[in-house]
Design a protein around this motif. Sequence first.
Motif, PDB file in Angstrom:
ATOM      1  N   SER A   1       1.114  -1.291   0.054  1.00  0.00           N
ATOM      2  CA  SER A   1       0.015   0.348   0.647  1.00  0.00           C
ATOM      3  C   SER A   1       0.959   1.150  -0.630  1.00  0.00           C
ATOM      4  N   PHE A   2       2.160   1.072   0.514  1.00  0.00           N
ATOM      5  CA  PHE A   2       2.980   2.627   0.101  1.00  0.00           C
ATOM      6  C   PHE A   2       3.328   2.653  -0.890  1.00  0.00           C
ATOM      7  N   LEU A   3       3.491   1.492  -1.922  1.00  0.00           N
ATOM      8  CA  LEU A   3       3.583   2.200  -3.464  1.00  0.00           C
ATOM      9  C   LEU A   3       1.719   2.931  -3.992  1.00  0.00           C
ATOM     10  N   LEU A   4       1.099   3.253  -3.737  1.00  0.00           N
ATOM     11  CA  LEU A   4       0.142   3.879  -3.431  1.00  0.00           C
ATOM     12  C   LEU A   4       0.092   5.264  -4.425  1.00  0.00           C
ATOM     13  N   THR A   5       0.941   6.061  -3.317  1.00  0.00           N
ATOM     14  CA  THR A   5       1.103   7.807  -2.990  1.00  0.00           C
ATOM     15  C   THR A   5       2.226   7.431  -4.092  1.00  0.00           C
ATOM     16  N   HIS A   6       3.045   6.752  -4.515  1.00  0.00           N
ATOM     17  CA  HIS A   6       3.179   7.057  -5.804  1.00  0.00           C
ATOM     18  C   HIS A   6       2.663   6.538  -7.140  1.00  0.00           C
TER      19      HIS A   6
END
Lengths: 349, 277
Positions: B112-117
Amino acid sequence: MSVQLAVRGLTKRYKTGEGVSGIDLEVNKGELVTLLGPSGCGKTTVLRGIGGFLEPDAGEILIEGKSVTKLPPEKRPTSMVFQSYNLWPHMSVFDNLAFGLKIRGMPKADIRSAVSDALRLVRLPGSEKKYPTQLSGGQQQRVALARSLLLKPAVLLLDEPFSALDAKLRHEMREELRDIQTQTGLTMVFVTHDQEEALSLSDRIVVMNHGHIEQIAEPQRIYNEPQTLYVARFIGKMNFLEGVVDGERIRAAGLEWPNAKRLAGKVKVAVRPEDVGLSVISDHQEEQGLGLTGKIKQIMILGHYAEVSVDADEHGTIRAFQSKEAVQRLRAGDGVRLSFASIIAYPND
Amino acid sequence: MSLVGWYFKAIGKRRIIEFILLTVFAVFFAGPLLNLVVLAFSGQWAYPDRLPHQWSFKWWSFVMGQDDVAKSIGLSFLIATIVTALSIVLCVPAAYAFARIRFPFKRVFLFSFLLTHAFPKMGLYVSIAVLFYKVGLMNTMLGVVLVHMINVLMFMTWIPTAAFRNIQAAQEESARDAGATPFRVFRSITLPMAMPGIMVASVFTFLNSLDEAQGTFLVGIPDIKTMPIIMYSIIADFPSSAGAVFSIILTAPTIILLLAAQRLISADVMASGFQVK
């Protein structure tokens, strides 16, 4: 001789179904005991239980008569040498060895001399300033051993410490470990799946299978008198014949022996290859008669002895070890009569 | 055979192609930087001259003389320091948990940390701005710090997670065995062994914060003006030489930090951060 380590009714079940149950074991002071078995037999579980790296479901562990069952690893008088990744790569050899001593508050000068003594004991004198990555696999395991020895544990635990090394080095390390054990008189529990290692190294061997103990005995006894069919199959090479009990006698392949164990029904008769005698049947000799006969299938020269495979029809292939002199009389295709110097009978499983 | 022909033959086709590729790469990579440096020290430079008509430090003194500039340098470094420190406090324990503790949906969380990118940044910032407006975080340092942190969450968690994962259980257990308490093991064994990964992530975070403009612009204006924000207005209001001077000021810390961290930044540390296990 006093009991240094006692394991009583140790039980640990994993979700996978593997684990150990009801392990009872006593190790005397200064003894080297090996836990031997195939992977998944629970030998490492027992070792980790002793070291405090897992919480047993049931059972008790006593070291020098005191229960350590509830103690975390850092409070136990044990030290473990792992299979690999023993050393801390960001510390020099000196710092690796001094770590435990510093925690114990040993004065600096004493630490220095203790570390250099320990390195001498494992034949790596003067390597204090090196880093683990500058050492070979064997040297790293020696440093790991030195680190554990420095802590003067009541019981030293070794979890397949040499299995990542090549055969020659493994052999050397075994001898060195045995030397160190004689010099220091340490009590050691050694885990291995390598029976040669177990037989050559141990005062006593604990053969394990599916989470329980099959036999505890001296190496020679384990080899000569395997207590169960499993041990007979697992240790060394063995021939098996189907047999049947007939009152006071056991009969198999036209031969018979006294029924010493008072078995009943169908049995398995086990014979070591070195106990198999072969005599060539010459053409004019009567081929029938008592006893087991067969035809030589293959002769494999293995240095100072040879392994001869004999095709004994419905009894399968029987292997015999013959001296290099005796084997000169034999040719593949020869008909031979087999004789057994000694046998062990087991109930059929 | 001519001398040139002999020369080419002696060196070999492959070496010549390599040399040409290297030159092209160097021109593409270093050319703009070189132009920037020349521009920063030019007094007068009119087309079509190859080099400035007159060399000068005048744009340096001009840029340094602006009140905003000195303030923005201090502010940028302060914010970058706070962002880095807070990210370490927040992400390193999280990374340890991702590496060591089993919990449901771990991979989903990590991913989910990829979402902001994954979304256009501006859209994300606008929605954040709306939220910040409601809670009074607009035009505050905290607001800017939070926006910067959102940007680095991924690096700051993924890279240390990989670093912790690479530490074998036996290495920690050996230390327990030697008498160390769990806390001592973390301090003396686990943390030092994961340090290269944490350092790399921190350098990234610091530089990323120093460089961030869009989010800062949206959330921090009018009072929180960091170096990139000031640069926008300088480029817009003054000749390009002033912008060049400012770019160099902005690039200097990046180069210094990267050189300092060069020892730690290996392709391994980077790559292992992007393996989702």
